[in-house]
Design a protein around this motif. Sequence first.
Motif, PDB file in Angstrom:
ATOM      1  N   ARG A 186     -37.618  13.052 -68.108  1.00 14.02           N
ATOM      2  CA  ARG A 186     -36.388  12.177 -68.624  1.00 14.02           C
ATOM      3  C   ARG A 186     -35.108  12.910 -67.805  1.00 14.02           C
ATOM      4  NH1 ARG A 186     -35.716  13.786 -74.127  1.00 14.02           N
ATOM      5  NH2 ARG A 186     -34.041  12.287 -74.229  1.00 14.02           N
ATOM      6  N   ASN A 205     -31.528  13.301 -66.615  1.00 15.89           N
ATOM      7  CA  ASN A 205     -30.343  13.519 -67.327  1.00 15.89           C
ATOM      8  C   ASN A 205     -29.249  14.415 -66.337  1.00 15.89           C
ATOM      9  OD1 ASN A 205     -28.322  14.031 -69.207  1.00 15.89           O
ATOM     10  ND2 ASN A 205     -29.315  14.691 -70.824  1.00 15.89           N
ATOM     11  N   ASN A 240     -26.371  15.032 -67.080  1.00 20.49           N
ATOM     12  CA  ASN A 240     -25.638  15.968 -67.915  1.00 20.49           C
ATOM     13  C   ASN A 240     -25.932  17.516 -68.286  1.00 20.49           C
ATOM     14  OD1 ASN A 240     -23.173  14.278 -68.373  1.00 20.49           O
ATOM     15  ND2 ASN A 240     -24.123  13.203 -69.793  1.00 20.49           N
ATOM     16  N   ASN A 241     -27.530  17.663 -67.936  1.00 20.63           N
ATOM     17  CA  ASN A 241     -28.087  18.785 -68.349  1.00 20.63           C
ATOM     18  C   ASN A 241     -28.088  19.687 -66.919  1.00 20.63           C
ATOM     19  OD1 ASN A 241     -30.257  20.522 -68.668  1.00 20.63           O
ATOM     20  ND2 ASN A 241     -30.779  19.428 -70.433  1.00 20.63           N
ATOM     21  N   TYR A 266     -32.623  17.241 -65.887  1.00 25.70           N
ATOM     22  CA  TYR A 266     -33.445  16.428 -66.917  1.00 25.70           C
ATOM     23  C   TYR A 266     -33.206  16.908 -68.069  1.00 25.70           C
ATOM     24  CZ  TYR A 266     -36.723  20.415 -66.535  1.00 25.70           C
ATOM     25  OH  TYR A 266     -37.417  21.533 -66.473  1.00 25.70           O
ATOM     26  N   ALA A 267     -33.928  16.077 -69.094  1.00 16.61           N
ATOM     27  CA  ALA A 267     -33.728  16.501 -70.500  1.00 16.61           C
ATOM     28  C   ALA A 267     -35.201  16.626 -71.289  1.00 16.61           C
ATOM     29  CB  ALA A 267     -33.018  15.474 -71.206  1.00 16.61           C
TER      30      ALA A 267
END
Length: 137
Positions: free
Chosen positions: A35, A37, A39-40, A44-45
Amino acid sequence: SKPAMVELANLTVDTVNTFAASSFSVDAANEVVVRDNINNVEGYAGALITGRSPTASIDPEAELVATHDFFGRMKAGTEMEFEVHVGNTKGNVVQFVAPNIQYSTINYGERNSIRTMDVQMMLTTNNADDELKIMFS
């Protein structure tokens, strides 16, 4: 610790547990996606299982059709239960149970000059998401 021996495995397919098999395998065949992401900090999240197509296989010695009709059951699409145990020491036992399997491919093989069956199975659902149960005891 040493891995448990596969002995007294009680390999059972459709209530028949007299098969003389040397091995079995189970493949969950999970489809895993990352996943993304931004913002991480890692980008990835995590990961997510988005699909699966579980299979199993066994290699029993050939049986009389009267004992277990492998090809007839495959042709009919017969659903059967599959079960096998690994280990026999309390705290080190793993049990694999598939409530509905169907034979998908069967080929003849040979082990120590004895005719065997190389049997591939699809694990199908009985109720949602119950293709395979793995239990520890």
